[in-house]
Design a protein around this motif. Structure first.
Motif, PDB file in Angstrom:
ATOM      1  N   ARG A 156      -4.317   6.459   4.200  1.00 47.27           N
ATOM      2  CA  ARG A 156      -3.589   6.450   2.992  1.00 47.27           C
ATOM      3  C   ARG A 156      -3.080   7.797   3.367  1.00 47.27           C
ATOM      4  NH1 ARG A 156      -5.006  12.145  -0.791  1.00 47.27           N
ATOM      5  NH2 ARG A 156      -3.327  11.549  -2.649  1.00 47.27           N
ATOM      6  N   HIS A 157      -2.897   7.982   4.615  1.00 46.42           N
ATOM      7  CA  HIS A 157      -1.538   8.961   5.259  1.00 46.42           C
ATOM      8  C   HIS A 157      -0.656   7.657   6.233  1.00 46.42           C
ATOM      9  CE1 HIS A 157      -3.679  12.215   3.557  1.00 46.42           C
ATOM     10  NE2 HIS A 157      -4.814  11.890   3.844  1.00 46.42           N
ATOM     11  N   ARG A 187      -0.039   5.299   4.956  1.00 46.73           N
ATOM     12  CA  ARG A 187       1.385   4.376   4.368  1.00 46.73           C
ATOM     13  C   ARG A 187       1.996   5.558   3.652  1.00 46.73           C
ATOM     14  NH1 ARG A 187      -3.212   1.340   0.398  1.00 46.73           N
ATOM     15  NH2 ARG A 187      -3.190  -0.059   2.025  1.00 46.73           N
ATOM     16  N   LEU A 188       1.910   7.159   4.026  1.00 43.23           N
ATOM     17  CA  LEU A 188       2.622   7.631   2.723  1.00 43.23           C
ATOM     18  C   LEU A 188       3.446   8.100   4.514  1.00 43.23           C
ATOM     19  CD1 LEU A 188       0.000  10.421   1.733  1.00 43.23           C
ATOM     20  CD2 LEU A 188       1.947   8.894   0.501  1.00 43.23           C
ATOM     21  N   GLY A 231       0.914  -1.193   0.223  1.00 43.29           N
ATOM     22  CA  GLY A 231      -0.266  -0.116   0.008  1.00 43.29           C
ATOM     23  C   GLY A 231       1.256   1.461   0.181  1.00 43.29           C
ATOM     24  N   GLU A 286       0.693   4.317  -3.112  1.00 39.46           N
ATOM     25  CA  GLU A 286       0.461   5.530  -2.617  1.00 39.46           C
ATOM     26  C   GLU A 286       1.740   6.796  -3.386  1.00 39.46           C
ATOM     27  OE1 GLU A 286      -1.925   7.146  -1.219  1.00 39.46           O
ATOM     28  OE2 GLU A 286      -3.446   5.019  -1.196  1.00 39.46           O
TER      29      GLU A 286
END
Length: 246
Positions: free
Chosen positions: A163-164, A166-167, A4, A8
């Motif tokens: 999402r954040h 993963r980043l 993931g 991303e």
């Protein structure tokens, strides 16, 4: 989670801001390293030329290379602050705080000074190798700061979107790499140094590695901020759907 993270990161890493920022930072890194190499050569040859100035050495804590690292670390702090402004995700606040500590540690030499005080209680370490007490004192300071940073990261990680998260993991890996050069290579330097050439080699690996990792972190932070801010602007520009009358 690793897959993931890659998914991303892919559009961020291939974006124009990322490529432009990374190219700029790496070009500057190359210039700093070449000037450092010229400085070492001039020092060995005993030449009295402008590049022999100690401030051109990346190993000098008050040199130009160190100040350049301050600029890149400040870029990380500001860009990550921009990521938070665009998303209100707590993970970016935590990362900005961690990079702020990195900046303060480099500028104020916190781990060196506190490590020196701790070394007074580790005098027995000198039996291992010369300078061991100072090196172990600095490792202890780094370990304490690292645990505090990981606790802050973990707390913010749990409260952020998938999402954040993963980043954010990409920045955690970069911070671990930064610590590897700052702690691991530095400890090897203290343990194995004994000749001028070895001192120079370890110093180049440690400071050169930190230089490149900070370039990656700064470029990634700038590119991510641009992408997240652009996404926030696009969402704000989409008109709200009209409400249907009952």
């Amino acid at each position: 989670m690793a897959a993931g993270m890659v998914m991303e990161l892919r559009p961020v890493l291939s974006s124009r801001p990322m490529l432009a920022a990374l190219a700029l930072f790496l070009a500057l890194d190359l210039g700093v390293l070449l000037i450092h190499a010229a400085h070492v050569l001039a020092e060995y040859q005993g030449l009295s030329v402008w590049v022999a100035d100690p401030r051109f050495s990346i190993e000098n804590d008050e040199g130009y290379g160190e100040r350049y690292e301050y600029v890149k670390t400040a870029c990380c702090v500001l860009a990550l602050g921009g990521c938070w402004a665009a998303t209100r995700q707590p993970l970016y606040v935590a990362l900005a705080a961690i990079f702020t500590f990195v900046l303060m540690d480099n500028a104020l030499q916190i781990h060196e000074s506190v490590g020196h005080r701790a070394a007074a209680h580790l005098g027995a370490g000198e039996a291992v190798f010369e300078g061991a007490a100072q090196a172990l004192g600095e490792v202890a300071v780094f370990a304490a700061a690292g645990l505090a940073a990981l606790a802050l990261f973990a707390l913010a990680f749990r409260r952020s979107g998938l999402r954040h998260r993963r980043l954010g993991l990409a920045f955690l890996l970069l911070l671990l790499g930064l610590g590897g050069f700052g702690i691991g290579v530095d400890l090897l330097h203290a343990a194995l140094s004994g000749s001028r050439r070895l001192d120079r080699l370890f110093g180049f690996i440690e400071d050169g590695g930190e230089l490149v990792i900070l370039s990656l972190a700064a470029a990634l932070a700038i590119a991510l901020r641009a992408r997240l801010a652009g996404g926030a602007r696009r969402e704000a520009a989409v008109p709200a759907a009209p409400r249907r009358a009952d």
